[in-house]
Design a protein around this motif. Structure first.
Motif, PDB file in Angstrom:
ATOM      1  N   LEU A  29       0.851  -1.186   0.000  1.00  0.00           N
ATOM      2  CA  LEU A  29       0.000   0.000   0.000  1.00  0.00           C
ATOM      3  C   LEU A  29       0.887   1.236   0.000  1.00  0.00           C
ATOM      4  CD1 LEU A  29      -2.842   1.246   0.285  1.00  0.00           C
ATOM      5  CD2 LEU A  29      -2.551   1.064   2.773  1.00  0.00           C
ATOM      6  N   THR A  30       0.613   2.168  -0.907  1.00  0.00           N
ATOM      7  CA  THR A  30       1.452   3.365  -1.029  1.00  0.00           C
ATOM      8  C   THR A  30       0.697   4.657  -0.721  1.00  0.00           C
ATOM      9  OG1 THR A  30       0.976   3.484  -3.404  1.00  0.00           O
ATOM     10  CG2 THR A  30       2.983   2.323  -2.750  1.00  0.00           C
ATOM     11  N   ASP A  31      -0.614   4.588  -0.555  1.00  0.00           N
ATOM     12  CA  ASP A  31      -1.410   5.787  -0.314  1.00  0.00           C
ATOM     13  C   ASP A  31      -1.532   6.037   1.187  1.00  0.00           C
ATOM     14  OD1 ASP A  31      -3.943   7.376   0.156  1.00  0.00           O
ATOM     15  OD2 ASP A  31      -3.808   7.493  -2.034  1.00  0.00           O
ATOM     16  N   GLU A  32      -0.991   7.167   1.637  1.00  0.00           N
ATOM     17  CA  GLU A  32      -0.959   7.493   3.057  1.00  0.00           C
ATOM     18  C   GLU A  32      -2.359   7.651   3.648  1.00  0.00           C
ATOM     19  OE1 GLU A  32       1.771   7.874   5.039  1.00  0.00           O
ATOM     20  OE2 GLU A  32       3.222   7.422   3.465  1.00  0.00           O
ATOM     21  N   SER A  33      -3.264   8.268   2.898  1.00  0.00           N
ATOM     22  CA  SER A  33      -4.598   8.519   3.437  1.00  0.00           C
ATOM     23  C   SER A  33      -5.377   7.222   3.631  1.00  0.00           C
ATOM     24  CB  SER A  33      -5.374   9.474   2.527  1.00  0.00           C
ATOM     25  OG  SER A  33      -5.521   8.946   1.228  1.00  0.00           O
ATOM     26  N   VAL A  34      -5.180   6.259   2.741  1.00  0.00           N
ATOM     27  CA  VAL A  34      -5.833   4.956   2.899  1.00  0.00           C
ATOM     28  C   VAL A  34      -5.286   4.262   4.140  1.00  0.00           C
ATOM     29  CG1 VAL A  34      -6.257   2.706   1.849  1.00  0.00           C
ATOM     30  CG2 VAL A  34      -6.203   4.736   0.414  1.00  0.00           C
ATOM     31  N   ALA A  35      -3.954   4.311   4.298  1.00  0.00           N
ATOM     32  CA  ALA A  35      -3.322   3.688   5.461  1.00  0.00           C
ATOM     33  C   ALA A  35      -3.852   4.282   6.759  1.00  0.00           C
ATOM     34  CB  ALA A  35      -1.806   3.857   5.381  1.00  0.00           C
ATOM     35  N   GLN A  36      -3.972   5.592   6.786  1.00  0.00           N
ATOM     36  CA  GLN A  36      -4.470   6.260   7.987  1.00  0.00           C
ATOM     37  C   GLN A  36      -5.908   5.841   8.290  1.00  0.00           C
ATOM     38  OE1 GLN A  36      -4.201  10.534   7.891  1.00  0.00           O
ATOM     39  NE2 GLN A  36      -5.004  10.771   9.964  1.00  0.00           N
ATOM     40  N   MET A  57       6.657  -2.169   4.348  1.00  0.00           N
ATOM     41  CA  MET A  57       7.508  -1.015   4.642  1.00  0.00           C
ATOM     42  C   MET A  57       6.870  -0.073   5.670  1.00  0.00           C
ATOM     43  SD  MET A  57       9.289  -0.100   0.985  1.00  0.00           S
ATOM     44  CE  MET A  57       7.767  -0.074   0.038  1.00  0.00           C
ATOM     45  N   GLY A  58       5.827  -0.540   6.352  1.00  0.00           N
ATOM     46  CA  GLY A  58       5.309   0.202   7.488  1.00  0.00           C
ATOM     47  C   GLY A  58       4.397   1.371   7.197  1.00  0.00           C
ATOM     48  N   VAL A  59       3.783   1.425   6.015  1.00  0.00           N
ATOM     49  CA  VAL A  59       2.914   2.568   5.701  1.00  0.00           C
ATOM     50  C   VAL A  59       1.710   2.610   6.645  1.00  0.00           C
ATOM     51  CG1 VAL A  59       1.577   1.351   3.916  1.00  0.00           C
ATOM     52  CG2 VAL A  59       1.738   3.851   3.854  1.00  0.00           C
ATOM     53  N   PHE A 114      -5.870  -8.694  22.236  1.00  0.00           N
ATOM     54  CA  PHE A 114      -5.187  -7.879  21.230  1.00  0.00           C
ATOM     55  C   PHE A 114      -6.017  -7.840  19.960  1.00  0.00           C
ATOM     56  CE2 PHE A 114      -3.834 -12.216  20.559  1.00  0.00           C
ATOM     57  CZ  PHE A 114      -3.698 -12.369  19.189  1.00  0.00           C
ATOM     58  N   ALA A 115      -5.858  -6.768  19.203  1.00  0.00           N
ATOM     59  CA  ALA A 115      -6.532  -6.636  17.913  1.00  0.00           C
ATOM     60  C   ALA A 115      -5.587  -7.076  16.807  1.00  0.00           C
ATOM     61  CB  ALA A 115      -6.971  -5.200  17.680  1.00  0.00           C
ATOM     62  N   VAL A 116      -6.150  -7.483  15.689  1.00  0.00           N
ATOM     63  CA  VAL A 116      -5.375  -7.865  14.506  1.00  0.00           C
ATOM     64  C   VAL A 116      -5.763  -6.941  13.370  1.00  0.00           C
ATOM     65  CG1 VAL A 116      -4.969  -9.659  12.782  1.00  0.00           C
ATOM     66  CG2 VAL A 116      -5.096 -10.273  15.197  1.00  0.00           C
ATOM     67  N   ILE A 117      -4.755  -6.462  12.634  1.00  0.00           N
ATOM     68  CA  ILE A 117      -5.003  -5.532  11.527  1.00  0.00           C
ATOM     69  C   ILE A 117      -3.957  -5.774  10.453  1.00  0.00           C
ATOM     70  CG2 ILE A 117      -3.513  -3.678  12.438  1.00  0.00           C
ATOM     71  CD1 ILE A 117      -5.727  -1.683  11.560  1.00  0.00           C
ATOM     72  N   GLY A 118      -4.230  -5.347   9.226  1.00  0.00           N
ATOM     73  CA  GLY A 118      -3.220  -5.493   8.182  1.00  0.00           C
ATOM     74  C   GLY A 118      -3.762  -5.299   6.783  1.00  0.00           C
ATOM     75  N   ASN A 119      -2.835  -5.184   5.862  1.00  0.00           N
ATOM     76  CA  ASN A 119      -3.110  -5.245   4.433  1.00  0.00           C
ATOM     77  C   ASN A 119      -2.740  -6.671   4.049  1.00  0.00           C
ATOM     78  OD1 ASN A 119      -3.330  -4.849   1.651  1.00  0.00           O
ATOM     79  ND2 ASN A 119      -1.255  -4.014   1.501  1.00  0.00           N
ATOM     80  N   PHE A 120      -3.716  -7.571   4.079  1.00  0.00           N
ATOM     81  CA  PHE A 120      -3.430  -9.000   4.056  1.00  0.00           C
ATOM     82  C   PHE A 120      -3.104  -9.528   2.659  1.00  0.00           C
ATOM     83  CE2 PHE A 120      -6.685  -8.310   7.450  1.00  0.00           C
ATOM     84  CZ  PHE A 120      -5.793  -8.356   8.514  1.00  0.00           C
ATOM     85  N   PRO A 121      -2.083 -10.387   2.556  1.00  0.00           N
ATOM     86  CA  PRO A 121      -1.793 -11.021   1.265  1.00  0.00           C
ATOM     87  C   PRO A 121      -3.019 -11.817   0.798  1.00  0.00           C
ATOM     88  CG  PRO A 121      -0.010 -11.401   2.837  1.00  0.00           C
ATOM     89  CD  PRO A 121      -1.144 -10.812   3.608  1.00  0.00           C
ATOM     90  N   TYR A 122      -3.425 -11.613  -0.430  1.00  0.00           N
ATOM     91  CA  TYR A 122      -4.627 -12.276  -0.933  1.00  0.00           C
ATOM     92  C   TYR A 122      -4.548 -13.795  -0.823  1.00  0.00           C
ATOM     93  CZ  TYR A 122      -6.068  -7.859  -3.140  1.00  0.00           C
ATOM     94  OH  TYR A 122      -6.456  -6.569  -3.378  1.00  0.00           O
TER      95      TYR A 122
END
Length: 277
Positions: A29-36, A57-59, A114-122
């Motif tokens: 993910l490269t879009d900062e606003s989406v990440a936020q 890369m921690g976005v 704990f919560a789980v979050i991420g941009n998950f590999p398809y």
């Protein structure tokens, strides 16, 4: 929900960035606003620890670190781990280089919530959901990005073609919300399909009035032959004829909500237990 509307420019790849690896299903993910916006899907109610899966890369990580929570990340890619260590020293010893699907999270969180979050590999996203279900007693909240089709399926209600095993099992324990759609253009490399962000919030009472293992087995068996009525798809349970005449057995699996699957499991349970003896 409509398409996600970009609020800012998408940063271009820079020297020193991590190379996306196809075999790991990486689309950074490269879009900062989406990440936020993804980071802000968590409520942080009743817990103060968060686990991000596949931070790359921690976005997304940078926005999680701005919250009042203890952030852990789990990443299998050595190159990403090195990048995170260099760019996010505040994570200290909370970067775990393991495969989420195989790692015993009890060594990190023990019996803590704990919560789980991420941009998950398809390619492993559904397996991630199944592991979250195994750990539901510790995970009150779960959110992140999936292939849109998968996210929609998880949140779908009975009576629709996309409704299936994941829909029933998730909704038995969590409230599922489809939040917004994200286009391929905000990833590097861009995937060939849209993505969808969802949030799961565990129910206050997430215990089942039936045997949980049997419930999972009934749901999975029913949907293996989803076009057949339950009278035919559940033949392997060797149920007596008088039970199979119950009106519920004349339905197809996609017609049953999770509560009806619980009722169905309760009807089957006495016979399933006796057959195991």
């Amino acid at each position: 929900m409509g398409k996600y509307k970009k609020k800012g420019k998408t940063p271009q790849a820079q020297d020193g960035d991590v190379r996306a690896k196809k075999h790991l299903g990486q689309h950074f993910l490269t879009d900062e606003s989406v990440a936020q916006d993804i980071a802000e899907t968590l409520s942080y109610k009743g817990y103060n620890k968060v686990l991000e899966i596949g931070p790359g890369m921690g976005v997304l990580t940078k926005y999680l670190l701005k919250q009042d929570a203890e952030v852990h990340v789990i990443e299998i890619d050595t190159e990403s781990v090195t990048y995170l260590q260099e760019h996010y020293p505040q994570l200290e010893d909370r970067i775990h280089q393991y495969d989420f699907l195989k790692y015993d999270l009890g060594t990190v969180f023990r019996d803590e919530a704990f919560a789980v979050i991420g941009n998950f590999p398809y390619n492993i996203s559904t397996q991630i959901v199944f592991k979250v279900l195994e750990l539901k007693h510790q995970i009150p909240e779960f959110s992140g990005m999936f292939q849109k089709e998968v996210a929609k399926r998880i949140c779908e209600k009975e009576g629709n073609k996309t409704y299936g095993i994941l829909s029933v099992l998730v909704q038995a324990f969590y409230e599922a919300e489809y939040l917004f759609t994200v286009p391929p253009s905000v990833f590097n490399p861009p995937p060939k399909v849209d993505s969808g962000v969802l949030r799961l919030t565990r129910k206050e009472d997430f215990s089942l009035p039936c045997d949980e293992k049997l419930f999972f087995r009934v749901v999975k068996t029913a949907f293996q032959q989803r076009r057949k009525t339950l009278r035919n798809s559940l033949k392997s349970f060797d149920l007596p004829d008088n039970l199979r005449e119950d009106i519920i057995f004349g339905k197809r699996p996609e017609q049953l909500g999770f509560r009806e699957f619980i009722d169905l499991t309760l009807k089957i349970q006495p016979y399933a237990i006796s057959n195991q003896q």
